[in-house]
Design a protein around this motif. Structure first.
Motif, PDB file in Angstrom:
ATOM      1  N   SER A 172       0.718  -1.245  -0.079  1.00 27.18           N
ATOM      2  CA  SER A 172      -0.504  -0.190  -0.072  1.00 27.18           C
ATOM      3  C   SER A 172       0.665   1.191  -0.404  1.00 27.18           C
ATOM      4  O   SER A 172       1.711   0.917   0.461  1.00 27.18           O
ATOM      5  N   ARG A 221      -9.242  -2.237  -2.767  1.00 28.47           N
ATOM      6  CA  ARG A 221      -9.623  -1.798  -2.119  1.00 28.47           C
ATOM      7  C   ARG A 221      -8.170  -2.080  -0.929  1.00 28.47           C
ATOM      8  O   ARG A 221      -8.662  -1.276   0.473  1.00 28.47           O
ATOM      9  N   SER A 222      -8.466  -3.526  -0.912  1.00 23.36           N
ATOM     10  CA  SER A 222      -7.162  -4.102  -0.028  1.00 23.36           C
ATOM     11  C   SER A 222      -5.864  -3.414  -0.394  1.00 23.36           C
ATOM     12  O   SER A 222      -4.893  -3.779   1.114  1.00 23.36           O
TER      13      SER A 222
END
Length: 298
Positions: A20, A55-56
């Protein structure tokens, strides 16, 4: 023909590794917006979408995977060059990074202070973390770690055993003491220390229903054990030094790891790394009985 800067590749690889933008920003010690901007600009420059935005988190595209494999090869070459340059520095001055755990750090303070007095040109960066920093990428020059399986590509010196024992608060209730270990209330371990020999012992020996608290720090576990919350498997270097804890004997054998001084072979050519390693080895060896649980520090 595209021109890449290593700093751009570093941002992309960190996002791929962390999963991320937010996690990559923490690793790189920059803000979220900077990482996002650098990755987007890089994708525009090479005209390849490296990541899918889910989204993850961020997941590499098939084209991105091909690019990342090549980028990792470049990263390995850059890291190798960085270590060789650092190892060729013949001066006993400059930065020196040491990493160790929060349980060991207090026991090397005197050695670091004495080393600095002897070599005032060396600036020591002590990184206290229970996670293992990457010595290949020079996240640290020297690591002091308990391990039974240190990385085979690192150069290591085994100092002594790093012994664990069972502790609980005193005075201990005679009735409670009569109960087997499997029926006591226990303080458990969270990652990364759950992967230690102590974590493996608890997982094999103690029922999950008896673990009432967990922490990722042995120092925190010691504090809660001192409060009477439950039994804890602790390194002897912190269990034996507590006046509030009593060691509980077990019919079985409590776990132990080796205490290692580790570095990369390229870096050991540096006089400051070799001098510090020798200095630390001598200081840690003098505390062998404490690490092995054969004495109690008053």
């Amino acid at each position: 023909m595209h021109k890449y800067r290593w700093s751009d590749l570093e941002y992309v690889l960190t996002v791929a590794s962390a999963g991320s933008v937010a996690a990559a920003a923490r690793t790189l010690n920059v803000n979220h917006t900077t990482v996002l901007r650098r990755v987007q600009a890089f994708e525009r420059n090479i005209k390849v979408r490296i990541f899918e935005r889910l989204r993850s988190g961020y997941r590499p595209t098939p084209e991105g995977e091909i690019f990342l494999d090549a980028a990792r090869s470049i990263e390995t070459t850059v890291d190798d060059l960085d270590r060789k340059i650092a190892g060729s520095d013949k001066a006993l001055r400059g930065p020196l990074s040491i990493t160790t755990t929060d349980t060991i750090a207090p026991l090397i303070m005197d050695e670091i202070a004495a080393f600095r007095r002897q070599h005032p040109g060396v600036v020591v960066d002590l990184r206290v973390a229970n996670v293992h920093l990457n010595l290949d990428r020079r996240e640290s020059d020297i690591a002091i770690r308990p391990s039974n399986n240190p990385p085979v590509h690192l150069v290591g010196r085994r100092v002594c055993d790093f012994q664990f024992c069972i502790y609980t608060a005193k005075p201990i209730n005679p009735g409670a003491a009569a109960e087997p270990l499997e029926k006591q209330m226990w303080l458990g371990l969270e990652a990364p220390i759950s992967g230690s020999v102590a974590g493996e012992w608890i997982e094999k020996r103690i029922p999950e229903t008896q673990v009432i608290f967990r922490s990722n720090s042995f120092n925190t576990l010691r504090n809660f054990a001192e409060s009477g919350l439950g039994y804890a498997m602790l390194p002897c270097i912190i269990g034996d030094t507590s006046e509030k804890l009593i060691r509980i004997e077990d019919k079985g054998k409590t776990p132990a790891a080796g205490l290692w001084l580790l570095s990369h072979g390229d870096l050991l050519r540096s006089p400051r790394v070799r001098a510090a390693t020798d200095f630390l080895y001598k200081g840690l060896s003098a505390k062998r009985a404490l690490f092995e649980g054969k004495t109690r520090l008053k």
